[in-house]
Design an enzyme around this catalytic site. Structure first.
Site, PDB file in Angstrom:
ATOM      1  N   HIS A 190      -7.373   3.482 -28.305  1.00 49.73           N
ATOM      2  CA  HIS A 190      -8.150   4.538 -27.646  1.00 49.73           C
ATOM      3  C   HIS A 190      -7.365   5.161 -26.504  1.00 49.73           C
ATOM      4  O   HIS A 190      -6.403   4.584 -26.001  1.00 49.73           O
ATOM      5  CB  HIS A 190      -9.469   3.982 -27.105  1.00 49.73           C
ATOM      6  CG  HIS A 190     -10.517   3.803 -28.163  1.00 49.73           C
ATOM      7  ND1 HIS A 190     -10.582   2.697 -28.973  1.00 49.73           N
ATOM      8  CD2 HIS A 190     -11.541   4.610 -28.557  1.00 49.73           C
ATOM      9  CE1 HIS A 190     -11.585   2.818 -29.818  1.00 49.73           C
ATOM     10  NE2 HIS A 190     -12.186   3.974 -29.600  1.00 49.73           N
TER      11      HIS A 190
ATOM     12  N   ARG B 155     -21.720  16.393 -18.698  1.00 53.67           N
ATOM     13  CA  ARG B 155     -20.406  16.872 -18.266  1.00 53.67           C
ATOM     14  C   ARG B 155     -19.279  15.956 -18.745  1.00 53.67           C
ATOM     15  O   ARG B 155     -18.107  16.217 -18.496  1.00 53.67           O
ATOM     16  CB  ARG B 155     -20.353  17.003 -16.733  1.00 53.67           C
ATOM     17  CG  ARG B 155     -21.223  18.131 -16.198  1.00 53.67           C
ATOM     18  CD  ARG B 155     -21.181  18.224 -14.678  1.00 53.67           C
ATOM     19  NE  ARG B 155     -21.667  17.023 -14.034  1.00 53.67           N
ATOM     20  CZ  ARG B 155     -20.897  16.167 -13.345  1.00 53.67           C
ATOM     21  NH1 ARG B 155     -19.612  16.396 -13.220  1.00 53.67           N
ATOM     22  NH2 ARG B 155     -21.421  15.089 -12.784  1.00 53.67           N
ATOM     23  N   GLY B 156     -19.624  14.866 -19.416  1.00 48.81           N
ATOM     24  CA  GLY B 156     -18.603  13.919 -19.898  1.00 48.81           C
ATOM     25  C   GLY B 156     -17.923  14.452 -21.155  1.00 48.81           C
ATOM     26  O   GLY B 156     -18.343  15.461 -21.736  1.00 48.81           O
TER      27      GLY B 156
ATOM     28  N   THR C 249     -23.317   5.485 -26.169  1.00 46.97           N
ATOM     29  CA  THR C 249     -22.654   4.688 -25.134  1.00 46.97           C
ATOM     30  C   THR C 249     -22.357   3.292 -25.675  1.00 46.97           C
ATOM     31  O   THR C 249     -23.227   2.671 -26.295  1.00 46.97           O
ATOM     32  CB  THR C 249     -23.587   4.594 -23.910  1.00 46.97           C
ATOM     33  OG1 THR C 249     -23.901   5.923 -23.523  1.00 46.97           O
ATOM     34  CG2 THR C 249     -22.938   3.851 -22.765  1.00 46.97           C
TER      35      THR C 249
ATOM     36  N   LYS D 183     -10.771   5.129 -21.288  1.00 48.70           N
ATOM     37  CA  LYS D 183     -11.873   4.299 -21.807  1.00 48.70           C
ATOM     38  C   LYS D 183     -12.123   3.101 -20.896  1.00 48.70           C
ATOM     39  O   LYS D 183     -11.180   2.429 -20.467  1.00 48.70           O
ATOM     40  CB  LYS D 183     -11.559   3.834 -23.237  1.00 48.70           C
ATOM     41  CG  LYS D 183     -12.697   3.076 -23.874  1.00 48.70           C
ATOM     42  CD  LYS D 183     -12.575   3.015 -25.379  1.00 48.70           C
ATOM     43  CE  LYS D 183     -13.706   2.234 -26.008  1.00 48.70           C
ATOM     44  NZ  LYS D 183     -15.034   2.800 -25.720  1.00 48.70           N
TER      45      LYS D 183
ATOM     46  N   GLY E  12     -16.647  -0.563 -28.821  1.00 50.91           N
ATOM     47  CA  GLY E  12     -17.905  -0.863 -29.521  1.00 50.91           C
ATOM     48  C   GLY E  12     -17.687  -0.908 -31.024  1.00 50.91           C
ATOM     49  O   GLY E  12     -18.298  -1.723 -31.733  1.00 50.91           O
ATOM     50  N   THR E  13     -16.816  -0.060 -31.513  1.00 52.90           N
ATOM     51  CA  THR E  13     -16.531  -0.017 -32.958  1.00 52.90           C
ATOM     52  C   THR E  13     -15.888  -1.329 -33.414  1.00 52.90           C
ATOM     53  O   THR E  13     -16.251  -1.884 -34.459  1.00 52.90           O
ATOM     54  CB  THR E  13     -15.568   1.154 -33.270  1.00 52.90           C
ATOM     55  OG1 THR E  13     -16.105   2.340 -32.680  1.00 52.90           O
ATOM     56  CG2 THR E  13     -15.375   1.348 -34.756  1.00 52.90           C
TER      57      THR E  13
HETATM   58  N1  LIG Z   1     -20.573   6.342 -30.330  1.00 50.31           N
HETATM   59  C1  LIG Z   1     -19.487   7.113 -30.404  1.00 50.31           C
HETATM   60  O1  LIG Z   1     -19.131   7.649 -31.458  1.00 50.31           O
HETATM   61  C2  LIG Z   1     -18.683   7.333 -29.164  1.00 50.31           C
HETATM   62  C3  LIG Z   1     -17.616   8.220 -29.144  1.00 50.31           C
HETATM   63  C4  LIG Z   1     -16.953   8.428 -27.952  1.00 50.31           C
HETATM   64  C5  LIG Z   1     -17.354   7.749 -26.815  1.00 50.31           C
HETATM   65  N2  LIG Z   1     -18.377   6.878 -26.880  1.00 50.31           N
HETATM   66  C6  LIG Z   1     -18.907   6.189 -25.711  1.00 50.31           C
HETATM   67  O2  LIG Z   1     -19.676   7.129 -24.990  1.00 50.31           O
HETATM   68  C7  LIG Z   1     -19.632   6.821 -23.599  1.00 50.31           C
HETATM   69  C8  LIG Z   1     -19.145   8.052 -22.847  1.00 50.31           C
HETATM   70  O3  LIG Z   1     -17.822   8.325 -23.209  1.00 50.31           O
HETATM   71  P1  LIG Z   1     -17.035   9.586 -22.604  1.00 50.31           P
HETATM   72  O4  LIG Z   1     -15.641   9.498 -23.109  1.00 50.31           O
HETATM   73  O5  LIG Z   1     -17.826  10.818 -22.837  1.00 50.31           O
HETATM   74  O6  LIG Z   1     -17.063   9.211 -21.045  1.00 50.31           O
HETATM   75  P2  LIG Z   1     -17.034  10.186 -19.784  1.00 50.31           P
HETATM   76  O7  LIG Z   1     -16.661   9.328 -18.622  1.00 50.31           O
HETATM   77  O8  LIG Z   1     -16.234  11.386 -20.086  1.00 50.31           O
HETATM   78  O9  LIG Z   1     -18.557  10.648 -19.648  1.00 50.31           O
HETATM   79  C9  LIG Z   1     -19.581   9.870 -19.128  1.00 50.31           C
HETATM   80  C10 LIG Z   1     -20.473  10.799 -18.343  1.00 50.31           C
HETATM   81  O10 LIG Z   1     -21.618  10.070 -17.920  1.00 50.31           O
HETATM   82  C11 LIG Z   1     -22.010  10.607 -16.681  1.00 50.31           C
HETATM   83  N3  LIG Z   1     -22.880   9.686 -15.997  1.00 50.31           N
HETATM   84  C12 LIG Z   1     -22.578   8.516 -15.407  1.00 50.31           C
HETATM   85  N4  LIG Z   1     -23.662   7.980 -14.850  1.00 50.31           N
HETATM   86  C13 LIG Z   1     -24.689   8.818 -15.115  1.00 50.31           C
HETATM   87  C14 LIG Z   1     -26.069   8.805 -14.814  1.00 50.31           C
HETATM   88  N5  LIG Z   1     -26.618   7.830 -14.113  1.00 50.31           N
HETATM   89  N6  LIG Z   1     -26.823   9.820 -15.272  1.00 50.31           N
HETATM   90  C15 LIG Z   1     -26.293  10.802 -15.991  1.00 50.31           C
HETATM   91  N7  LIG Z   1     -24.975  10.890 -16.282  1.00 50.31           N
HETATM   92  C16 LIG Z   1     -24.193   9.899 -15.846  1.00 50.31           C
HETATM   93  C17 LIG Z   1     -20.701  10.857 -15.942  1.00 50.31           C
HETATM   94  O11 LIG Z   1     -20.872  11.867 -14.986  1.00 50.31           O
HETATM   95  C18 LIG Z   1     -19.796  11.353 -17.072  1.00 50.31           C
HETATM   96  O12 LIG Z   1     -19.808  12.767 -17.131  1.00 50.31           O
HETATM   97  C19 LIG Z   1     -18.715   5.602 -23.477  1.00 50.31           C
HETATM   98  O13 LIG Z   1     -19.502   4.444 -23.459  1.00 50.31           O
HETATM   99  C20 LIG Z   1     -17.891   5.651 -24.751  1.00 50.31           C
HETATM  100  O14 LIG Z   1     -17.426   4.385 -25.134  1.00 50.31           O
HETATM  101  C21 LIG Z   1     -19.056   6.659 -28.026  1.00 50.31           C
HETATM  102  O1  LIG Z   2     -13.775   7.344 -26.521  1.00 51.35           O
HETATM  103  C1  LIG Z   2     -14.465   6.306 -26.571  1.00 51.35           C
HETATM  104  O2  LIG Z   2     -14.754   5.649 -25.558  1.00 51.35           O
HETATM  105  C2  LIG Z   2     -14.957   5.844 -27.882  1.00 51.35           C
HETATM  106  N1  LIG Z   2     -15.739   4.808 -27.907  1.00 51.35           N
HETATM  107  C3  LIG Z   2     -16.383   4.283 -29.041  1.00 51.35           C
HETATM  108  C4  LIG Z   2     -16.154   2.799 -29.145  1.00 51.35           C
HETATM  109  O3  LIG Z   2     -16.117   2.105 -28.113  1.00 51.35           O
HETATM  110  O4  LIG Z   2     -16.059   2.298 -30.257  1.00 51.35           O
HETATM  111  C5  LIG Z   2     -16.169   5.045 -30.316  1.00 51.35           C
HETATM  112  C6  LIG Z   2     -14.962   5.864 -30.371  1.00 51.35           C
HETATM  113  C7  LIG Z   2     -14.630   6.599 -29.091  1.00 51.35           C
END
Ligand SMILES: NC(=O)c1ccc[n+]([C@@H]2O[C@H](COP(=O)([O-])OP(=O)(O)OC[C@H]3O[C@@H](n4cnc5c(N)ncnc54)[C@H](O)[C@@H]3O)[C@@H](O)[C@H]2O)c1
Ligand SMILES: O=C(O)C1=N[C@H](C(=O)O)CCC1
Length: 268
Positions: A157, A12-13, A102, A161, A167-168
């Protein structure tokens, strides 16, 4: 072609939702379950954003029950560092390959997962950024750092966040540090008159984190030398930008039996 059975944690995130939609439009992907911290016993398509029959899969709050019942090939985690680590470890213990987007994992987390991959003979991908352009920006930054010792990373960002620096930005700094001559940048006697003005210190280079509504994910890596600057810049304007990297990571993790930290390691 056999379908890849996928469980998504955090459906749902902001990112998790996009990953669910990715499974819906990718012929060789099959979503078989999701992990949430609530809605146990419901089906995902009972929730507002997922009414398509393609998402008629169980919602679990207990990862072990989920893995035992739906037997996925891959677990995609998009939650928080604490749960991401727990999910990745548990998945590996069940022989399931994690793809983790994550951010906020520590070096100790990475070392623990590396050892577990070896023990279980299973791959795991941790990708601080799935956007292919962002991965190229990181690769180009490493190349530029061979020629420029002075660099500042500015990551920008959205204001929802949780982690800073991103992380990037951390990954970019790590890649640069592999080739850059160690150096404390700026004036040797510089003083911050407001704490934090010069950003975070990583090996003598600085990382600046901007958080504003309206932004998604952006980064500039700025190099300077006598009479010139070089700026490498990447922008994600939506979260679909991350999905080709998620698809790539899922396909690659199936062939892997080690920890892969960063898509730059598998993008030729
Ligand atoms: N690698 C990438 O390209 C990239 C891109 C965007 C975001 N991210 C990372 O991804 C992660 C999520 O970002 P987001 O913007 O979607 O956050 P968000 O807060 O919208 O979503 C996180 C989701 O995790 C859920 N959650 C929390 N604890 C949980 C559990 N124990 N079990 C299952 N679900 C659980 C929450 O309900 C929420 O819906 C962050 O760490 C962010 O930095 C990485
Ligand atoms: O939206 C976020 O949170 C993002 N997190 C990643 C990071 O921490 O680098 C990648 C981009 C989006």
């Amino acid at each position: 072609m056999e379908k890849v059975r996928i469980v998504i944690a955090g459906p749902r995130g902001r990112m998790g939702k996009e990953a669910v939609y990715l499974t819906g439009r990718t012929d060789h992907f099959e979503l078989v379950g999701v992990l949430d911290y609530k809605h146990e016993g419901k089906r995902l398509n009972e929730l507002d954003d997922f009414t398509s029959p393609a998402y008629d899969v169980p919602i679990y709050t207990d990862i072990e029950k989920c893995l035992q019942e739906v037997k996925p090939d891959v677990l995609i985690d998009l939650t928080t560092p604490e749960f991401g680590m727990f999910h990745a470890k548990t998945a590996l213990q069940y022989g399931v390959r994690p793809v983790v987007g994550t951010t906020g994992f520590t070096n100790e987390n990475l070392a623990e997962l590396e050892a577990l991959c070896e023990e279980m003979d299973r791959g795991c991908i941790i990708a601080p950024n799935f956007a292919l352009g962002a991965v190229l920006m990181m690769k180009f930054s490493k190349l530029a750092a061979k020629y420029f010792d002075d660099v500042e990373i500015i990551e920008l960002h959205h204001d929802r966040k949780l982690d800073a620096p991103s992380g990037t930005a951390v990954k970019t700094a790590e890649l640069i540090a592999e080739v850059r001559k160690p150096k404390k940048q700026g004036h040797p006697e510089e003083k911050e008159t407001i704490q934090g003005a010069r950003g975070a210190d990583f090996d003598g280079m600085r990382i600046h984190s901007v958080r504003l509504p309206g932004l998604i994910a952006h980064q500039q890596v700025m190099f300077g030398a006598d009479g010139e600057t070089l700026t490498l810049k990447h922008d994600s304007y939506n979260r679909t930008s991350f999905m080709s990297g998620v698809r790539f990571a899922v396909d690659e993790v199936l062939k892997a039996n080690v920890l892969i930290y960063g898509l730059e390691n598998i993008m030729e």
